[in-house]
Scaffold this active site. Structure first.
Site, mmCIF file in Angstrom:
data_model
loop_
_atom_site.group_PDB
_atom_site.id
_atom_site.type_symbol
_atom_site.label_atom_id
_atom_site.label_comp_id
_atom_site.label_asym_id
_atom_site.label_seq_id
_atom_site.Cartn_x
_atom_site.Cartn_y
_atom_site.Cartn_z
ATOM 1 N N PHE A 43 -7.429 1.995 12.231
ATOM 2 C CA PHE A 43 -7.138 2.311 10.834
ATOM 3 C C PHE A 43 -7.808 1.288 9.929
ATOM 4 C CE2 PHE A 43 -3.353 3.928 13.121
ATOM 5 C CZ PHE A 43 -3.210 5.185 12.559
ATOM 6 N N HIS A 102 0.802 -1.241 0.000
ATOM 7 C CA HIS A 102 0.000 0.000 0.000
ATOM 8 C C HIS A 102 0.832 1.287 0.000
ATOM 9 C CE1 HIS A 102 0.785 -0.655 4.208
ATOM 10 N NE2 HIS A 102 -0.245 -1.444 4.412
ATOM 11 N N ASP A 143 -6.471 -3.648 0.416
ATOM 12 C CA ASP A 143 -6.249 -3.536 1.863
ATOM 13 C C ASP A 143 -7.597 -3.549 2.592
ATOM 14 O OD1 ASP A 143 -5.074 -3.354 4.321
ATOM 15 O OD2 ASP A 143 -4.327 -1.311 4.082
#
Lengths: 419, 311, 175
Positions: free
Chosen positions: A320, A229, A302
């Site tokens: 997150f 990412h 993700d």
């Protein structure tokens, strides 16, 4: 299992250099050369037919947090999003740092998954970055890569040895690039919006330093390190330069990092809180540029489900991560409409490129390949409704977003899993 | 004149210059209440104000408590240690519980930026931000502006320097928004690690040169330096801070003769400010405290009426 | 909307002059006399009355201003008012305060003013002078001095305009 005759679609098979209207035949779980007897006809006229899409970065949360997601629900999201194969991350509870957990994931996948699931193993025990996990045994148990995703090995010596050791088993090493000292307790990109909103900054430097380290370690060990990412402009530049020298380094990007910027956090909506954070417009543009010139060869989601009650808290406190599998393809197709990528070049980032990294006989429609196929309607206009998601969670920043392009049929091993 | 239409005061950033001026004008009337024999008006009689302080604070809480009492509201204080938050209840649940007790106004102080905005999204009660992390401290900026206006008669065209830990300061941010909206020129000054250049994007000047920061200033607003609460990498020591950026007599002597000193308190004598200067006749630190009460009365009064004005 | 005139500059002045004499007559000891106008129109009316009384008594009469916004009981119904400053620069304790307002209607403004005066001290007595009494009382309040009694319907509005605030003197009924 009935043989399938996918008729009249625009077949894009980047691994075989094909972009043409033709028919695809599937029988006994494989792609076959000629029309099998008694095949069911699927009319794909006006649609795009591609090898089944692969997402090498998802969190299925099982074992340990099946209130957020399970292998069953997570793979249903994948099928809806057009993905026939997912690679799941090892930050489960317990962590996938042992063969028992890998065996459990494989067993649950065999029972409940509607797409192919390949696990990754941990680099270090309990993802703590202190001692190596049993990487050879994990390989034997079936992992396709090792990573401490969600965490980052800070000790450079340990990371160097991990890559050196993984090379022996031909396992790529994936890394979540985050320098803990530089990032500290940062929650949003360090820049204009962290200053304006009073939120602690997660500087791009925290990613860049580890990407630079990984370049040097890959170069030193002559083995594949994959940077997960990517979010910052300098990371892309570091990767670009390293690849030009022939370093065995690869990178991936997530749609939120090339579609959104840190301005989105201005309402303190925790569905825009992810790690790494949304960054500046300059960074976003650099990710797009990296995708365009091939520096970043893989797109992944993700996919990181979290419960509502976990996200409905103060921004600092929220975990997150966001959902991604169901919106990934449509958001990526924006790159094609904006002439950043040709459609075959985009499909490559979802098929041949990830398959090559994790060494799967997938991502192609060549004769003898696994019968994983995605049929895409490029013109389908739709609005993402997260309340109707197949996920157990609802944490998407794309709820209500107008999208264009959608997988209309997902075929896994010759069987339609979504339409 | 336009009246107040908001139920919440979350920050200065969303306010217009007209709204800020209206608030400051209203505060003038409430300041006069403090000079009466009976320092109390019945405006919020029967209303319940809850001071929800998830981060410890004595000064701001006392000021809000007294403001609410002078408006005849009933006030309850909930502090982090006493609240159920430490037992693992979420902020949302805590706030909904307070609302279920028919709280009319929730005054919130929280260490997390955006916490009041989060509450404002789902609470019917008014939400007043008493400081959220490093984000905003709107009533502090309003009382600072009130004090400047009282001293100088205006805000537009003045040069205001804010000196100290800007990065972690909600006071600095709210002051920047407010003063620039009202036409002042704001300079932020302090160590480069605590006053990053990116703050220029908020519409002010950034300098790391203390003399330049003080030279033309009409007002110097000093911020408290809390080395113990910062990342240790930000600057070497309070001693070095005092030497490099502390307001001492020598530096002050070179400032404009009609300039004056503000500080949101509590002050660290001998650290960011020379002790005599803090007590001197060009320091308005205690007047700020008096004005804070008037400003907070105005805020509670206006937000309380504001929530009904739509119906 | 139609408008009909009730008073002009001359009739307003005549009424105020009469009221000034009544105030002097009623208060045999003028030393403790003070006038407090209720914002907005009560303030110039109080000043005019004070001027007239000073002319009769040959001594100045202290005046003050009250803003009753903080004492209103309809915050919840009418929304946030603009709050002004109350200015009473003399000690009200022991004084005879004449409250002055333009129109007496429900009595709620006067109720708020009485409460507020008490926050400044304890006057000996409080009296009420109004230019117009239009009826429709909702509280047990009656004026001591009235410029003009005007029977009105509830829906009508009585508008007082004064040179100090509106550039001309007049009282009209709007319906």
């Amino acid at each position: 299992m009935k043989a399938l005759h996918i008729k009249g679609g625009r077949v894009i098979d980047p691994g075989n250099g094909i972009d043409a209207v033709r028919d695809v035949y599937l029988a006994d779980g494989k792609v076959v050369a000629s029309l099998p007897a008694d095949a069911e006809v699927i009319d794909a006229t006006g649609k795009v037919v591609t090898p089944g899409l692969i997402d090498i970065h998802v969190h299925l949360r099982e074992p340990g947090r099946s209130d957020k997601e399970t292998i069953e629900t997570g793979t249903r999201c994948a099928a809806r999003g057009g993905f026939t194969t997912v690679v799941c991350m090892p930050n489960t509870t317990p962590a996938a740092d042992n063969t028992g957990t890998i065996a459990f994931i494989k067993q649950r996948a065999a029972e409940a998954a509607c797409v192919n699931v390949y696990p990754t193993g941990a680099i270090t025990k309990d993802l703590k970055g202190e001692e190596l996990a049993p990487i050879g045994s994990l390989k034997r148990a079936g992992v396709v890569a090792i990573t401490d995703d969600g965490h980052c090995v800070q000790n450079n010596e340990l990371m160097r040895r991990a890559v050196e050791y993984a090379r022996m088993f031909e396992l790529p090493v994936m890394d979540h690039c985050q320098d803990y000292n530089v990032v500290a307790d940062g929650v949003v990109h360090e820049g204009h919006w962290s200053a304006a909103l009073g939120l602690r900054g997660w500087p791009a430097l925290g990613e860049d330093l580890i990407v630079a380290r990984n370049v040097l370690i890959a170069e030193t060990t002559d083995w594949w390190v994959h940077c997960q990412h990517l979010s910052s402009a300098r990371s892309v530049q570091l990767l670009r330069e390293a690849k030009q020298r022939g370093v065995k380094i690869t990178g991936e990007a997530c749609p939120h990092h090339f579609v959104l910027t840190d301005e989105c956090v201005k309402t303190y909506d925790t569905n825009f809180k992810m790690n790494p954070p949304l960054r500046s417009e300059r960074d976003r543009a650099a990710i797009v540029e990296g995708l365009a010139d091939g520096t970043i060869e893989i797109i992944c989601s993700d996919h990181a489900p979290h419960c509502n009650y976990e996200k409905e808290v103060e921004f600092d406190v929220a975990p997150f991560g966001i959902l991604g599998l169901e919106t990934e393809l449509a958001l990526s197709l924006e790159l094609v409409r904006k002439n950043v990528l040709t459609l075959p070049a985009l499909i490559e980032k979802f098929t041949t490129n990830p398959a090559k990294l994790v060494r799967l006989n997938k991502g192609t429609l060549g004769v003898g390949a696994d019968a994983d196929v995605t049929i895409i309607d490029l013109d389908c206009e739709w609005t993402y409704d997260v309340t109707a998601s197949a996920s157990k969670s609802r944490n998407s920043p794309f709820h209500g977003r107008q999208l264009r392009g959608k997988a209309v049929r997902t075929i896994v091993g010759g069987v339609t899993k979504f339409e | 004149m336009k009246t107040w239409q908001r139920k919440d005061l979350l920050g200065i950033q969303d306010l217009s210059a007209d709204e800020i001026n209206f608030l400051l004008d209203s505060a003038l009337a409430f300041k006069q209440v403090g000079e009466r024999t009976v320092k109390k008006v019945p405006s919020l009689r029967g209303k319940t104000v809850i001071n929800l302080f998830i981060e410890p604070s004595t000064r701001t809480r006392t000021s809000f408590e007294l403001a609410a009492k002078r408006l005849s509201a009933d006030v309850i204080n909930i502090t982090a240690s006493a609240s159920s938050l430490v037992k693992g209840e979420t902020l949302k649940d805590t706030a909904l519980n307070l609302q279920a007790l028919n709280a009319d106004i929730i005054v919130i102080r929280h260490s997390a930026a955006g916490a009041p905005h989060f509450l404002g999204k789902f609470l019917k009660a008014s939400v007043v931000n008493a400081g959220d992390g490093a984000h905003e401290h709107p009533t502090q900026a309003l009382l600072d502006a009130f004090t400047i206006r009282e001293k100088k008669g205006r805000i537009a065209g003045l040069k205001v320097t804010i000196l100290g830990d800007i990065l972690y300061s909600r006071v600095a941010r709210s002051n920047v928004w407010l003063l620039t909206k009202l036409g002042a020129e704001v300079t932020l000054a302090g160590p480069s690690t605590l006053v990053p250049r990116v703050f220029e994007e908020l519409g002010c000047r950034v300098t790391h040169n203390i003399d330049e920061a003080l030279r033309d200033a009409d007002v110097i607003n000093l911020l408290r330096i809390q080395h113990e609460r910062q990342r240790k990498t930000m600057f070497p020591s309070t001693g070095e801070y005092t030497a490099m950026f502390g307001l001492n007599k020598e530096r002050f002597s070179r400032m404009k003769p009609d300039s004056f000193i503000m500080h949101p308190g509590p002050i660290n004598r001998g650290v960011e400010i020379d002790s005599d200067l803090a007590d001197g006749n060009r320091s308005v630190i205690l007047e700020q405290v008096t004005n804070g009460l008037a400003v907070r009365m105005a805020v509670l009064f206006l937000c309380s009426g504001g929530q009904f004005s739509e119906s | 909307m139609s408008t009909s005139p009730l008073m002009d500059s001359a009739t307003i002045n005549r009424a105020l002059t009469r009221m000034a004499h009544e105030i002097v007559e009623r208060n045999s000891d003028p030393t403790g006399l003070a006038l407090v106008g209720i914002r907005t129109h009560g303030v110039p009316l109080a000043q005019r009355l004070a001027g007239l009384i000073a002319g009769i008594l040959k001594q100045t009469i202290p005046t003050g201003e009250l803003d009753i916004a903080m004492h209103r009981d309809d915050l919840a119904i009418r929304g946030t008012p603009v709050v002004g400053i109350s200015k009473i620069d003399f000690d009200v304790t022991g004084k005879t305060i004449v409250l002055v307002d333009d129109v007496l209607f429900t009595g709620r403004t006067i109720r708020a003013a009485l409460d507020e005066i008490a926050d400044f001290g304890r006057p000996q007595r409080i009296q009420l002078a109004v230019l117009i009494d239009r009826g429709h009382r909702e509280l047990p309040i009656r004026p001591d001095y009235v410029g003009k009694n005007v029977p009105t319907a509830l829906a009508e509005r009585v508008k007082v305009r004064l040179t100090e605030t509106d550039a001309k003197d007049e009282v009209v009924v709007e319906r």
